[in-house]
Design a protein around this motif. Structure first.
Motif, PDB file in Angstrom:
ATOM      1  N   VAL A 186      -3.412  23.772 -32.089  1.00 16.93           N
ATOM      2  CA  VAL A 186      -3.645  24.607 -33.274  1.00 16.93           C
ATOM      3  C   VAL A 186      -4.742  25.642 -33.028  1.00 16.93           C
ATOM      4  CG1 VAL A 186      -2.844  23.022 -35.060  1.00 16.93           C
ATOM      5  CG2 VAL A 186      -5.176  22.795 -34.165  1.00 16.93           C
ATOM      6  N   GLU A 187      -4.539  26.825 -33.593  1.00 14.50           N
ATOM      7  CA  GLU A 187      -5.595  27.819 -33.627  1.00 14.50           C
ATOM      8  C   GLU A 187      -6.655  27.365 -34.627  1.00 14.50           C
ATOM      9  OE1 GLU A 187      -3.573  31.373 -34.750  1.00 14.50           O
ATOM     10  OE2 GLU A 187      -2.172  31.253 -33.063  1.00 14.50           O
ATOM     11  N   LEU A 188      -7.907  27.761 -34.391  1.00 14.88           N
ATOM     12  CA  LEU A 188      -9.032  27.334 -35.218  1.00 14.88           C
ATOM     13  C   LEU A 188      -9.780  28.552 -35.735  1.00 14.88           C
ATOM     14  CD1 LEU A 188     -10.331  24.496 -32.872  1.00 14.88           C
ATOM     15  CD2 LEU A 188      -8.908  24.212 -34.917  1.00 14.88           C
ATOM     16  N   MET A 189     -10.436  28.374 -36.897  1.00 18.12           N
ATOM     17  CA  MET A 189     -11.102  29.520 -37.518  1.00 18.12           C
ATOM     18  C   MET A 189     -12.121  29.038 -38.534  1.00 18.12           C
ATOM     19  SD  MET A 189      -9.178  32.527 -39.643  1.00 18.12           S
ATOM     20  CE  MET A 189     -10.039  33.828 -40.494  1.00 18.12           C
ATOM     21  N   THR A 190     -13.255  29.730 -38.632  1.00 19.69           N
ATOM     22  CA  THR A 190     -14.176  29.509 -39.753  1.00 19.69           C
ATOM     23  C   THR A 190     -13.658  30.293 -40.950  1.00 19.69           C
ATOM     24  OG1 THR A 190     -15.531  31.283 -38.780  1.00 19.69           O
ATOM     25  CG2 THR A 190     -16.280  29.010 -38.473  1.00 19.69           C
ATOM     26  N   TYR A 191     -13.738  29.665 -42.139  1.00 21.03           N
ATOM     27  CA  TYR A 191     -13.171  30.299 -43.340  1.00 21.03           C
ATOM     28  C   TYR A 191     -14.076  29.999 -44.545  1.00 21.03           C
ATOM     29  CZ  TYR A 191      -9.294  32.226 -46.075  1.00 21.03           C
ATOM     30  OH  TYR A 191      -8.488  33.020 -46.872  1.00 21.03           O
ATOM     31  N   VAL A 192     -15.199  30.724 -44.640  1.00 18.43           N
ATOM     32  CA  VAL A 192     -15.752  31.633 -43.659  1.00 18.43           C
ATOM     33  C   VAL A 192     -17.231  31.293 -43.456  1.00 18.43           C
ATOM     34  CG1 VAL A 192     -14.186  33.561 -44.219  1.00 18.43           C
ATOM     35  CG2 VAL A 192     -16.358  33.389 -45.417  1.00 18.43           C
ATOM     36  N   THR A 193     -17.761  31.825 -42.337  1.00 12.72           N
ATOM     37  CA  THR A 193     -19.190  31.740 -42.065  1.00 12.72           C
ATOM     38  C   THR A 193     -19.871  32.995 -42.586  1.00 12.72           C
ATOM     39  OG1 THR A 193     -19.194  30.220 -40.186  1.00 12.72           O
ATOM     40  CG2 THR A 193     -20.838  31.955 -40.161  1.00 12.72           C
ATOM     41  N   CYS A 194     -21.053  32.833 -43.129  1.00  8.23           N
ATOM     42  CA  CYS A 194     -21.846  33.967 -43.615  1.00  8.23           C
ATOM     43  C   CYS A 194     -22.984  34.228 -42.622  1.00  8.23           C
ATOM     44  CB  CYS A 194     -22.395  33.667 -45.006  1.00  8.23           C
ATOM     45  SG  CYS A 194     -23.473  34.958 -45.648  1.00  8.23           S
ATOM     46  N   PRO A 195     -22.939  35.329 -41.870  1.00 10.75           N
ATOM     47  CA  PRO A 195     -23.940  35.565 -40.823  1.00 10.75           C
ATOM     48  C   PRO A 195     -25.082  36.465 -41.276  1.00 10.75           C
ATOM     49  CG  PRO A 195     -22.123  37.074 -40.522  1.00 10.75           C
ATOM     50  CD  PRO A 195     -21.843  36.308 -41.798  1.00 10.75           C
ATOM     51  N   ILE A 196     -25.538  36.324 -42.540  1.00  7.07           N
ATOM     52  CA  ILE A 196     -26.544  37.278 -43.024  1.00  7.07           C
ATOM     53  C   ILE A 196     -27.832  36.626 -43.525  1.00  7.07           C
ATOM     54  CG2 ILE A 196     -24.757  38.954 -43.629  1.00  7.07           C
ATOM     55  CD1 ILE A 196     -25.242  38.276 -46.591  1.00  7.07           C
ATOM     56  N   MET A 197     -27.840  35.306 -43.787  1.00  3.85           N
ATOM     57  CA  MET A 197     -29.058  34.687 -44.298  1.00  3.85           C
ATOM     58  C   MET A 197     -29.303  33.319 -43.677  1.00  3.85           C
ATOM     59  SD  MET A 197     -29.118  35.859 -48.315  1.00  3.85           S
ATOM     60  CE  MET A 197     -30.818  35.355 -48.499  1.00  3.85           C
ATOM     61  N   ARG A 198     -28.453  32.364 -44.013  1.00  2.00           N
ATOM     62  CA  ARG A 198     -28.637  31.005 -43.492  1.00  2.00           C
ATOM     63  C   ARG A 198     -28.537  30.981 -41.976  1.00  2.00           C
ATOM     64  NH1 ARG A 198     -24.432  26.685 -43.938  1.00  2.00           N
ATOM     65  NH2 ARG A 198     -23.285  28.345 -44.976  1.00  2.00           N
ATOM     66  N   TYR A 199     -27.697  31.833 -41.428  1.00  2.00           N
ATOM     67  CA  TYR A 199     -27.588  31.999 -39.977  1.00  2.00           C
ATOM     68  C   TYR A 199     -27.925  33.447 -39.624  1.00  2.00           C
ATOM     69  CZ  TYR A 199     -24.222  28.048 -40.358  1.00  2.00           C
ATOM     70  OH  TYR A 199     -23.573  26.861 -40.623  1.00  2.00           O
ATOM     71  N   HIS A 200     -28.693  33.640 -38.581  1.00  2.00           N
ATOM     72  CA  HIS A 200     -28.869  34.983 -38.021  1.00  2.00           C
ATOM     73  C   HIS A 200     -27.596  35.334 -37.230  1.00  2.00           C
ATOM     74  CE1 HIS A 200     -30.377  38.234 -35.450  1.00  2.00           C
ATOM     75  NE2 HIS A 200     -31.386  38.357 -36.316  1.00  2.00           N
ATOM     76  N   PRO A 201     -27.172  36.599 -37.259  1.00  2.44           N
ATOM     77  CA  PRO A 201     -25.929  36.948 -36.542  1.00  2.44           C
ATOM     78  C   PRO A 201     -25.960  36.639 -35.052  1.00  2.44           C
ATOM     79  CG  PRO A 201     -27.052  38.912 -37.434  1.00  2.44           C
ATOM     80  CD  PRO A 201     -27.680  37.726 -38.056  1.00  2.44           C
ATOM     81  N   ALA A 202     -27.119  36.706 -34.414  1.00  4.73           N
ATOM     82  CA  ALA A 202     -27.184  36.367 -32.984  1.00  4.73           C
ATOM     83  C   ALA A 202     -26.864  34.895 -32.757  1.00  4.73           C
ATOM     84  CB  ALA A 202     -28.563  36.705 -32.428  1.00  4.73           C
TER      85      ALA A 202
END
Length: 324
Positions: free
Chosen positions: A66-82
């Motif tokens: 199966v293909e896998l995917m985040t639905y969805v991750t927020c890369p702006i506060m809780r996680y830094h985009p890097a």
């Protein structure tokens, strides 16, 4: 050809259960699996919120196809985009190139925990655009330095990268977000079967791209039990995403949905043992041009029967209806 997926709903099951569900969904014949990335459940009744990235790492080793995917991750506060870029690159390698990074502008429910407040939607979109630039730059390889309005990156580099690079799918809700994110993304995510979004997205893309949607269902041999469970655990869905993105926690969702009735939920979510209502609810998505539809089976303790139902009845019916 429309592809049908299964949602690993972190809000309604613990990590070990989610990994087992992933293997069972693959055996049942689902084409892909998406995982929600939450710090809180929507409602206390759901009762779970394990770390999605840890779950994904285990799922890459427990599944094969199966293909896998985040639905969805927020890369702006809780996680830094890097950090998101590093996590996504690692999952892509673990999964042997089965992973798509699904991202969005987030919900207050999950992001407020880092104590930075909750910016208005136009600011969140600015932040997400910067995050995509950073993530894309890191996926391209080499050192990345970035100085924007919202983010700074100092000599970041990903040492373990896949070939080809991780696809980025971005959640959109209207013409403004489509115009901003379509040129920067590989695929589209949306919650409404709106053909105009698809058309606007395609007009800004040089190549065909996937369009992902999600559909909650509540299968149960007893329709009344299904309606009760859907109301208990998924009545938050009736608020719509513009409202849902702003509420700060499960008590707020409980208060906001106290007047939602079981009948209200049953009008919007297919409930019970029958295939036809689910097919009817999914059909507008592929008619609007969506290529991927991920189903959410409501109720963490009610997945095993759903997998048998999906294998023997639902997935064949969906594929016939979609013209496979």
């Amino acid at each position: 050809m429309v592809r049908f997926g299964y949602t690993l709903m972190t809000e309604q099951a613990g990590p070990r259960e989610l990994v087992r569900f992933a293997t069972e969904a693959e055996r049942a014949g689902f084409d892909f699996e998406v995982v929600s990335d939450h710090y809180f459940p929507w409602l206390d009744e759901q009762g779970h919120a394990p770390n999605a990235w840890s779950v994904l790492g285990a799922v890459t080793q427990a599944t094969e196809r199966v293909e896998l995917m985040t639905y969805v991750t927020c890369p702006i506060m809780r996680y830094h985009p890097a950090v998101v870029a590093q996590q996504a690159a690692t999952v892509q390698l673990l999964s042997a190139n089965r992973f798509t990074l699904g991202i969005g502008a987030g919900e207050n429910l999950n992001e407020h925990v880092v104590g930075r407040g909750w910016p208005p939607v136009n600011v969140r979109h600015e932040m997400l655009a910067e995050a995509i630039q950073i993530i894309g730059g890191l996926f391209d390889g080499g050192y990345v330095n970035y100085s924007g309005r919202h983010f700074r990156v100092d000599s970041a580099k990903l040492w373990d990268l896949s070939e080809p690079r991780v696809p980025i799918a971005t959640a959109v809700s209207g013409a403004q977000s489509v115009g901003l994110f379509a040129p920067m993304s590989d695929a589209m995510i949306a919650v409404e079967p709106d053909a105009r979004l698809v058309e606007e997205w395609d007009s800004l893309r040089r190549a065909e791209s996937a369009k992902f949607a999600q559909l909650p269902v509540c299968w149960d041999p007893d329709r009344e039990a299904a309606v009760r469970r859907a109301h208990e655990q998924f009545r938050w869905f009736a608020g719509g995403w513009k409202v849902n993105a702003e509420l700060p926690g499960p008590p707020a969702f409980a208060a906001a949905t106290r007047f939602i009735t079981e009948e209200d939920v049953a009008e919007n979510i297919p409930c019970g043992p029958d295939v036809d209502p689910i097919v009817a609810a999914a059909k507008p998505f592929w008619e609007a041009g969506f290529t991927h539809v991920a189903l959410v089976q409501i109720g963490g303790d009610h997945q095993d029967g759903f997998f048998s139902f999906a294998r023997d009845h639902l997935l064949p019916a969906l594929r016939r209806a979609a013209g496979h």
